[in-house]
Design an enzyme around this catalytic site. Structure first.
Site, short mmCIF file in Angstrom:
data_model
loop_
_atom_site.label_atom_id
_atom_site.label_comp_id
_atom_site.label_asym_id
_atom_site.label_seq_id
_atom_site.Cartn_x
_atom_site.Cartn_y
_atom_site.Cartn_z
CD GLN A 17 6.60 -3.85 7.80
OE1 GLN A 17 5.90 -2.45 7.83
NE2 GLN A 17 6.16 -4.30 6.53
N GLY B 50 0.85 -1.18 0.14
CA GLY B 50 0.10 0.07 -0.01
C GLY B 50 0.89 1.31 -0.02
CG PHE B 51 4.12 1.04 -0.19
CD1 PHE B 51 5.07 0.44 0.86
CD2 PHE B 51 4.01 0.32 -1.39
CE1 PHE B 51 5.55 -0.72 0.82
CE2 PHE B 51 4.80 -1.03 -1.38
CZ PHE B 51 5.34 -1.50 -0.19
CG LEU C 147 4.55 -7.11 19.35
CD1 LEU C 147 3.30 -6.80 19.03
CD2 LEU C 147 4.68 -7.25 20.74
CD GLU D 178 4.56 5.44 7.78
OE1 GLU D 178 4.47 6.33 7.11
OE2 GLU D 178 4.07 4.99 8.63
#
Lengths: 754, 315
Positions: A648, A248-249, A640, A715
């Site tokens: 990520q 998506g970004f 987590l 991000e």
């Protein structure tokens, strides 16, 4: 009713639970849906940047076999105008409704949509629609339109101008003038287009006045509400389904016109309609990162202590819509301690489609400018770049004066410097060569704010001893399915394989937008709460049942472990979930809970921090830049799932490599067209451009931010990375390139300084 | 995206008789043609699938190399004799496209790629692309400044290769350098190929310099990008001096571009970087530049130097 023994699943490296479905093709993305009677739509786009449509000849299109309808501004059924509003969860990419009138405001604006029985006929029909225009003068160059720059009312939800001064200082500019060492430099970043692997696609289906939309969306709630408003429906009449999203970004956060047009077309032809954007339409239909021109003034003492920062930005926006890319606001305003700070921001209206959020909007281009400037300052001071940053380390959030909930950036610098053998780096450019390649090392700080929004989740315990955890949240490839299953299984005392996660459905309990890197911190506390409530409900039923070995125990005395409820004090008193359910004769026990930031969020400031280290090589003849190695040391609170978290950060670093070295959309000033509108001309990194990327996590769980102590990580990876590469290129060559991307032509145009 | 008929042809005569009809096009790997069809740049009535024709052989003989036009890029690049005796061809192919495309694309199709601009890749052949950093600096015409995209073509020009073209009238052989046309005012006529004419083979002559040859391609990213600038070079060195040199450039011209002045300047010089530097100063002679592509002159000089230096000085 938690496990007593610490975490069993949280924090354990866990492969993504949806991975197999994705690699085997079993995962159905939006365009994979083919409801009975499906028709296909294709967009017709404007070929001028500003003006008026004088005629639309649809006869040839209508004559194409299979064409069912051609919708134009002249026959478009009524729809409503919807404005973006975060508070009421409405998000519209382009606020002027589609096919509203005959005016054209940018090249690539939708001017018609052709609906046909096949995809090919729709596209052939779209190519056959003849549109005539009366062109008008257009603004198509940021450079040329700079004299028309203006200050918007708001930048990044705050004022456009920020000024902080020491007592007795006349102006930040005066403080800069009075500084022992002064730096003044201009940095530029280009238009960029997100281009997730999956282009946008919509399958819209009406059943009476109920609308179902298969749609890759980063905002289930926002998409549902917005579509409902466009068609004048109550929100519950619309269902948005988005179980799989191919990236998506930011460009799938708001609702764009093609989605509305697909739903409109389905209504017009009385059949379900699929509309898939062609790759080249990704340059006009779904937003972009605006181009920025950033001027920075740094004033410092000879010991490196900053005395003044001025950071002035101009970014392009659309002619009808304002979008500020909050560069200075999200970098120079918050990153370092400095007594005198002045942030200004202006916009320039161009005849382009509306810009939108793109991974680290503001932070990514802002950190390129600031972190490059700090490197330039370090070189001028003959100081180590890390030492300059440490000399200006901010123990509190400089913008608010509030203490950080956690920072650990000093640790990140130290860990990174040790692992990357930073101390051995020579500060003089051009000191290393390997064959025909110059080698260089660079670093930069990474910073991304910690956001959290109200979200809810449901946990349903089933009679077969499994559980389902559900939330209208999103997995854009980020790992949310896995995290939800891990966290729910942790709380429920079940193995991971016995918990199934559901998301990407607007009818599930509402959750925050997948933006601002906040899904983890927003949704998972709700999952914890829902799991505890569901267990409490089950416990109440069990203790009330005289046939249960748990009969009569206080529910708070029970804990969940190994698929059982058991007494904390007497291990012999236990009963499995399946046994409880079998006797109760119930199919399920469930609970839905919400979680939201508490009052502490108004007293503390939260952000993730990190340090990037990169090694580059630059060819001595042809000046191509390639990245040899990258290391990111990140504090994002409790991690987590180290497996998906690492992905990520690596994904962010790869985005940073693209931003630094190759990504650029070229706007043709003559026509207002983005000429780089395919993946052969708009370059993203290929495998060969991506070196080994090491990721280290530092810091402690940030439990002041939320009970799990986790912050988002989507991000931060891209922030600072482009500057780290530019700084490494300077270290390799002595060429300081202040305009992205760092292509061979820009290196050639940048003289050797050192 | 106009519908078309599809027909597979079994032999060359059938292909040639079918291909001579207006509106029919040959399809081999399809990696270019289907893109152009989707973009509305071509709208054939009929596609003739020529993949079944016996034109995929790779033949090495004393007179040189003969490559069937249907040989796949990846097969040619991996062929041991090609890699050993004509390293320039293997390198240029491996620097092209992506493995997936190289597995599909035929050599003939590679040579017939269209330049990457809306003039050639959109429905309107009169569309004029704005000035850009990718523009050619040689052979630029009013209709187009888009550089020719084929790496292989640049290599073949340096190697003085020819193409065998077949039509119902018979066969003819055309030098690769003469095969490509300057855009002038007729950008739709990219090559000497007539309607219905089929490239059947590429003929590369045996030359003493072919073994000492290479291809350097400069671009923003490491792979899967058309050249900003490329150089195909070959040297014959005898008794410490350059006896013969071939230098051709890609990314800088509207067709593969030989640099004869650079070649001449290398003759008789020792094979050392200083000689390459001196000769490369002539690479940009006659360039027509604008603000966005002016860098290509210096980048071309640097690329030629790099390519020659990578050949090494040994005899």
């Amino acid at each position: 009713m938690t496990n007593e023994t610490g975490y069993r699943l949280i924090g354990r490296p866990t492969p993504r639970v949806d991975g197999r479905a994705k690699v085997t093709g079993a995962a159905a993305y939006a365009a994979d849906h083919h409801p009975e009677g499906l028709a296909y739509a294709s967009l017709v786009k404007s070929t001028i940047a500003r003006g008026r449509i004088t005629s639309i000849d649809t006869r040839k299109a209508e004559a194409v076999p299979g064409v069912l309808a051609v919708i134009t501004p002249q026959n478009r059924p009524k729809i409503f105008t919807v404005k973006s509003d975060f508070r009421s969860a409405r998000g519209v990419g382009e606020e002027r409704p589609p096919l509203e009138d005959l005016e054209v405001y940018f090249f690539g604006q939708d001017v018609a949509v052709v609906v046909a029985a096949s995809h090919e006929a729709a596209r052939q029909g779209a190519q056959a629609v003849a549109v005539s225009y009366q062109a008008a003068p257009a603004e198509t160059s940021l450079e040329a339109a700079l004299p028309k720059a203006y200050e918007p009312a708001e930048v990044g939800y705050g004022p456009p101008v920020i000024e902080r001064k020491e007592e007795g200082v006349a102006s930040v500019e005066a403080a800069w003038q009075a500084s022992e060492v002064r730096l003044e430099a201009e940095y530029r970043t280009p238009f960029e287009h997100h281009n997730p692997m999956e282009p946008h696609a919509t399958v819209a289906l009406w059943q009476g006045d109920r609308l179902t939309v298969y749609e890759p969306s980063q905002w289930m709630v926002g998409c549902r509400n917005t579509l409902a408003d466009f068609f004048g429906l109550p929100a519950e009449k619309v269902q948005v389904l988005s179980p799989f999203v191919g990236g998506g970004f930011g460009c799938k956060a708001a609702v764009w016109h093609h989605t509305v047009l697909a739903a409109l077309a389905a209504r017009v032809v009385g059949r379900p309609v699929k509309l898939v954007l062609a790759r080249e339409q990704m340059w006009s239909s779904v937003g972009h990162r605006p181009a920025t021109i950033q001027k920075i003034w740094l004033g410092a003492r000879k010991d490196g202590a900053l005395q003044a920062i001025r950071h002035h930005t101009v970014n392009s926006t659309a002619s009808l819509q304002e979008f500020a890319e909050p560069t200075g606001h999200r970098s120079s305003n918050v990153a370092y301690r400095c007594p005198n700070v002045e942030i200004r921001h202006q916009l320039v209206r161009l005849n382009v489609g509306p810009p939108t959020w793109m991974r680290a909007p503001g932070e990514a281009p802002g950190s390129f400018a600031l972190e490059s400037a700090l490197d330039e300052l370090a070189h001028r001071l003959q100081m180590d770049p890390i030492a300059v940053r440490l000399a200006n380390y901010a123990e509190q959030d400089p913008s608010s004066g509030r203490p950080w909930t956690a920072k650990a950036l000093k640790e990140a610098y130290a860990v990174g410097a040790a692992k990357f053998e930073w101390e051995a780096r020579k500060t003089q450019p051009g000191a290393y060569k390997s064959g025909d390649w110059w080698l260089g090392l660079g670093m930069a700080t990474a910073l991304y704010p910690g956001y959290r929004s109200p979200s809810s989740a449901r946990v349903r315990l089933l009679a077969d001893g499994t559980a389902v955890v559900s939330s209208a949240t999103h997995d854009l490839g980020t790992g949310m399915y896995t995290l939800m299953a891990q966290v729910a299984a942790e709380e429920l005392g079940l193995p991971l394989a016995r918990v199934r996660a559901e998301l990407g459905d607007s009818s599930l309990p509402p959750a925050a937008i997948a933006g601002g890197s906040m899904s983890t911190a927003s949704v998972l506390p709700a999952v914890v709460a829902a799991a505890r409530s569901a267990l409490a409900n089950l416990a109440s039923l069990a203790v009330a049942d005289p046939a249960s070995p748990l009969a009569g125990l206080p529910p708070a005395e029970l804990l969940a472990r190994d698929g059982k409820l058991a007494s904390r004090s007497d291990a012999s008193k236990a009963e499995s979930f399946t046994a409880i359910f079998a006797r109760l004769g119930r199919a399920a026990v469930e609970a839905t809970e919400s979680a939201a930031p508490g009052p502490e969020s108004r007293e503390l400031a939260t952000a993730s921090f990190g340090a990037h280290f990169v090694a580059v090589r630059v060819h001595r003849h042809t000046l191509e830049v390639r990245v040899n190695a990258a290391l990111s040391v990140i504090n994002a609170g409790r991690i987590l799932n180290p497996t998906t978290a690492r992905s990520q950060i690596q994904g962010g670093v790869i985005w940073g490599i693209g931003m630094a070295l190759m990504e650029e959309s070229h706007l043709d000033p003559a026509t207002g067209r983005f000429t780089t509108a395919d993946l052969g001309a708009y370059h993203v990194p290929v495998n060969l451009d991506v070196p080994r990327i090491e990721v280290e996590f530092v810091g402690e769980p940030d439990t002041q931010f939320n009970p799990l102590g986790a912050r988002g990580i989507g991000e931060i990876g891209i922030t600072g990375l482009a500057a780290a590469i530019a700084n490494a290129v300077f270290n390799a060559t002595g060429r300081r390139v202040r305009e992205l991307p760092l292509t061979p032509d820009r290196l050639l145009a940048s003289p050797v300084l050192a | 995206m106009k519908p078309f008929r599809y027909r597979a042809v079994a032999d060359v005569p059938a292909a040639l008789s079918g291909g001579s009809r207006d509106g029919s096009k040959f399809i081999a790997g399809g990696t270019t043609l289907l893109d152009l069809w989707k973009l509305g740049a071509v709208a054939p009535d009929e596609l003739l699938d020529i993949n079944g024709l016996p034109l995929a052989a790779i033949e090495r003989s004393a007179s040189g190399l003969r490559l069937g036009a249907l040989a796949r890029m990846s097969d040619v690049a991996a062929h041991p004799e090609v890699a050993r005796d004509f390293p320039l061809i293997a390198t240029a192919l491996l620097e092209s496209a992506s493995p997936q495309i190289r597995n599909m694309a035929s050599l003939g199709g590679n040579l017939l790629q269209r330049p990457r601009s809306s003039t050639y890749r959109g429905p309107d052949p009169h569309a004029v692309e704005p000035p850009g950093r990718g523009d050619a600096i040689f052979g630029v015409g009013p209709a187009s400044a888009a550089p020719h995209p084929s790496d292989l073509a640049v290599a073949l020009v340096a190697l003085e290769a020819s193409l065998v073209l077949a039509s119902p009238k018979g066969e003819r052989t055309v030098a690769v350098e003469e095969f490509y046309r300057l855009p002038g005012t007729t950008p739709d006529r990219l090559t000497a190929l007539e309607q219905g004419e089929l490239i059947t083979a590429i003929v590369v002559p045996e030359r003493p310099w072919a073994r000492r040859s290479t291809y350097v391609k400069v671009r923003d990213r490491s792979s899967y990008q058309f050249a900003l600038v490329s150089a195909a070079v070959a040297l014959e060195v005898e008794a410490g001096s350059i006896k013969a040199a071939r230098v051709a450039a890609g990314g800088v011209a509207t067709r593969p571009w030989r640099l004869p002045r650079v070649e001449a300047a290398l003759l008789g010089k020792p094979p050392v970087e200083a000689s390459y530097q001196e000769a490369a100063k002539l690479a940009g002679d006659g360039a027509a530049t604008h603000a966005a592509n002016a860098y290509k002159v210096e980048l071309l000089e640097r690329t030629v130097v790099r390519a020659l230096a990578e050949l090494g000085g040994a005899e």
